[in-house]
Enzyme design. Structure first.
Site, PDB file in Angstrom:
ATOM      1  N   SER A 143      41.409  48.118  26.309  1.00  0.00           N
ATOM      2  CA  SER A 143      42.730  47.663  26.765  1.00  0.00           C
ATOM      3  C   SER A 143      43.529  47.291  25.525  1.00  0.00           C
ATOM      4  O   SER A 143      42.942  46.969  24.474  1.00  0.00           O
ATOM      5  CB  SER A 143      42.582  46.428  27.658  1.00  0.00           C
ATOM      6  N   TYR A 157      38.535  38.559  29.477  1.00  0.00           N
ATOM      7  CA  TYR A 157      39.002  39.942  29.366  1.00  0.00           C
ATOM      8  C   TYR A 157      39.200  40.323  27.900  1.00  0.00           C
ATOM      9  O   TYR A 157      38.705  41.356  27.431  1.00  0.00           O
ATOM     10  CB  TYR A 157      40.308  40.091  30.149  1.00  0.00           C
TER      11      TYR A 157
HETATM   12  N1  LIG Z   1      45.040  49.354  35.359  1.00  0.00           N
HETATM   13  C1  LIG Z   1      45.459  48.893  34.187  1.00  0.00           C
HETATM   14  O1  LIG Z   1      46.647  48.557  33.999  1.00  0.00           O
HETATM   15  C2  LIG Z   1      44.493  48.799  33.030  1.00  0.00           C
HETATM   16  C3  LIG Z   1      45.005  48.457  31.762  1.00  0.00           C
HETATM   17  C4  LIG Z   1      44.133  48.372  30.681  1.00  0.00           C
HETATM   18  C5  LIG Z   1      42.789  48.636  30.845  1.00  0.00           C
HETATM   19  N2  LIG Z   1      42.313  48.956  32.069  1.00  0.00           N
HETATM   20  C6  LIG Z   1      40.874  49.211  32.201  1.00  0.00           C
HETATM   21  O2  LIG Z   1      40.679  50.492  32.763  1.00  0.00           O
HETATM   22  C7  LIG Z   1      39.496  50.500  33.561  1.00  0.00           C
HETATM   23  C8  LIG Z   1      39.830  50.967  34.979  1.00  0.00           C
HETATM   24  O3  LIG Z   1      40.860  50.137  35.481  1.00  0.00           O
HETATM   25  P1  LIG Z   1      41.477  50.342  36.943  1.00  0.00           P
HETATM   26  O4  LIG Z   1      42.741  49.556  36.961  1.00  0.00           O
HETATM   27  O5  LIG Z   1      41.487  51.791  37.287  1.00  0.00           O
HETATM   28  O6  LIG Z   1      40.366  49.552  37.818  1.00  0.00           O
HETATM   29  P2  LIG Z   1      40.170  49.408  39.391  1.00  0.00           P
HETATM   30  O7  LIG Z   1      41.312  49.952  40.152  1.00  0.00           O
HETATM   31  O8  LIG Z   1      39.769  47.980  39.608  1.00  0.00           O
HETATM   32  O9  LIG Z   1      38.899  50.342  39.651  1.00  0.00           O
HETATM   33  C9  LIG Z   1      37.658  49.962  39.172  1.00  0.00           C
HETATM   34  C10 LIG Z   1      36.625  50.993  39.565  1.00  0.00           C
HETATM   35  O10 LIG Z   1      35.333  50.508  39.181  1.00  0.00           O
HETATM   36  C11 LIG Z   1      34.491  50.330  40.340  1.00  0.00           C
HETATM   37  N3  LIG Z   1      33.663  49.150  40.105  1.00  0.00           N
HETATM   38  C12 LIG Z   1      34.075  47.866  39.968  1.00  0.00           C
HETATM   39  N4  LIG Z   1      33.019  47.061  39.751  1.00  0.00           N
HETATM   40  C13 LIG Z   1      31.921  47.857  39.756  1.00  0.00           C
HETATM   41  C14 LIG Z   1      30.534  47.607  39.585  1.00  0.00           C
HETATM   42  N5  LIG Z   1      30.064  46.379  39.384  1.00  0.00           N
HETATM   43  N6  LIG Z   1      29.684  48.656  39.634  1.00  0.00           N
HETATM   44  C15 LIG Z   1      30.143  49.922  39.826  1.00  0.00           C
HETATM   45  N7  LIG Z   1      31.453  50.205  39.991  1.00  0.00           N
HETATM   46  C16 LIG Z   1      32.325  49.180  39.959  1.00  0.00           C
HETATM   47  C17 LIG Z   1      35.477  50.209  41.494  1.00  0.00           C
HETATM   48  O11 LIG Z   1      34.919  50.561  42.752  1.00  0.00           O
HETATM   49  P3  LIG Z   1      34.160  49.460  43.674  1.00  0.00           P
HETATM   50  O12 LIG Z   1      35.052  48.260  43.734  1.00  0.00           O
HETATM   51  O13 LIG Z   1      33.943  50.144  44.973  1.00  0.00           O
HETATM   52  O14 LIG Z   1      32.873  49.174  42.954  1.00  0.00           O
HETATM   53  C18 LIG Z   1      36.536  51.221  41.055  1.00  0.00           C
HETATM   54  O15 LIG Z   1      36.081  52.534  41.301  1.00  0.00           O
HETATM   55  C19 LIG Z   1      38.938  49.066  33.504  1.00  0.00           C
HETATM   56  O16 LIG Z   1      37.966  48.969  32.494  1.00  0.00           O
HETATM   57  C20 LIG Z   1      40.166  48.252  33.136  1.00  0.00           C
HETATM   58  O17 LIG Z   1      39.840  47.031  32.481  1.00  0.00           O
HETATM   59  C21 LIG Z   1      43.122  49.045  33.175  1.00  0.00           C
END
Ligand SMILES: NC(=O)c1ccc[n+]([C@@H]2O[C@H](COP(=O)([O-])OP(=O)(O)OC[C@H]3O[C@@H](n4cnc5c(N)ncnc54)[C@H](OP(=O)(O)O)[C@@H]3O)[C@@H](O)[C@H]2O)c1
Length: 257
Positions: A143, A157
């Protein structure tokens, strides 16, 4: 540009929605077969169907990657199914806000396990198989708040996302020349059902102000844009890129390094 990914195998954690799903979709379009995981089986299977529709063979394993033995099971099952592992995209991750003084050992252990140790464990299990191939790569989703201060309440985080960038740099040295290791640092990425999407729906005026004050390109990022950068880093076209952390943030971050 031919990315040279046809016929390769990729593992993407946390791919039932959001950034992980879009990465799996793009890798599939480039000809990869994909192993994906997430906890919620129905969502994972729906995502797997979308990825299959791009022409990939997909292994979808419902699991909690923070549970003992599950990262290793993901790797073993992917190798059994596809006979090779070329790429690991460590996408799974989450946030837990809280004042530093209020956070418990359990809070720290939970987030370190999810945002950091899951990737250590999958990588460690996959590296011997990756070495059998000729163009292996690992890419972690960090991030911009792994590169610079996220602000009060974000110690879990910030710390875990910085740790991912740090370990990827050391791994890049140790695993060269066989395996390249990089990370990407997304800014605020909006997709249907995601946290930014929810905040825009709940507080549209506040979010419009956030965009105006923080996002140089005057809009949220898209998950597809992160997926494109990750797919490039995993490809043969990025053969000289290792130990790098690439911002995918539309100019949101301010760090000079
Ligand atoms: N969105 C943003 O703005 C943003 C910005 C910077 C960085 N990021 C990073 O990008 C990555 C993805 O972000 P996102 O926003 O797409 O996340 P998200 O919408 O929360 O999706 C997370 C995914 O991981 C799965 N997951 C969560 N906990 C899990 C566990 N313990 N075991 C297995 N699967 C698990 C979730 O499915 P289930 O809940 O069904 O397990 C889902 O498929 C993360 O590392 C986040 O920190 C995101």
């Amino acid at each position: 540009m031919d990315l040279g990914l046809d016929g390769r195998t990729a593992i993407v954690t946390g791919a039932s929605r959001g950034i992980g799903k879009y990465i799996a979709l793009e890798l599939a379009r480039q000809g990869c077969n994909i192993a994906i995981c997430a906890r919620t089986a129905a969502d994972l299977e729906a995502a797997a169907d979308e990825v299959r529709a791009e022409g990939a063979e997909v292994l979808a394993l419902p699991m909690d990657v923070t549970e003992a033995g599950e990262p290793e099971r993901l790797v073993e099952d992917a190798y059994d199914r596809f006979g090779r592992i070329d790429t690991y995209v460590g996408n799974v991750g989450g946030n837990r806000r809280g004042d530093f003084e209020e956070l418990s050992d359990e809070d720290w252990e939970d987030l370190i396990n999810l945002n950091f140790m899951s990737h250590v464990r999958v990588s460690r299990a996959a590296i011997p198989y990756m070495r059998e191939g000729d163009a292996a790569s690992i890419c972690y989703i960090s991030s911009i708040f792994g590169r610079e201060l996220g602000g009060a309440g974000l110690s879990l985080y910030n710390t875990t996302k910085s740790a991912l960038i740090s370990v990827s740099k050391v791994m890049a040295q140790e695993l060269a020349p066989e395996i390249r290791v990089n990370s990407v640092a997304p800014g605020s990425i909006r997709f249907p059902g995601g946290s930014w999407d929810q905040r825009v729906k709940e507080t549209p005026d506040k979010m419009a102000q956030f965009v105006e004050e923080n996002l140089a390109i005057e809009r949220f990022g898209r998950a597809e844009e992160v997926a494109d950068a990750v797919t490039f880093l995993c490809s043969e076209r990025a053969s000289l890129v290792t130990g790098a952390c690439i911002n995918v943030d539309g100019g949101q971050s301010h760090s000079l390094i």
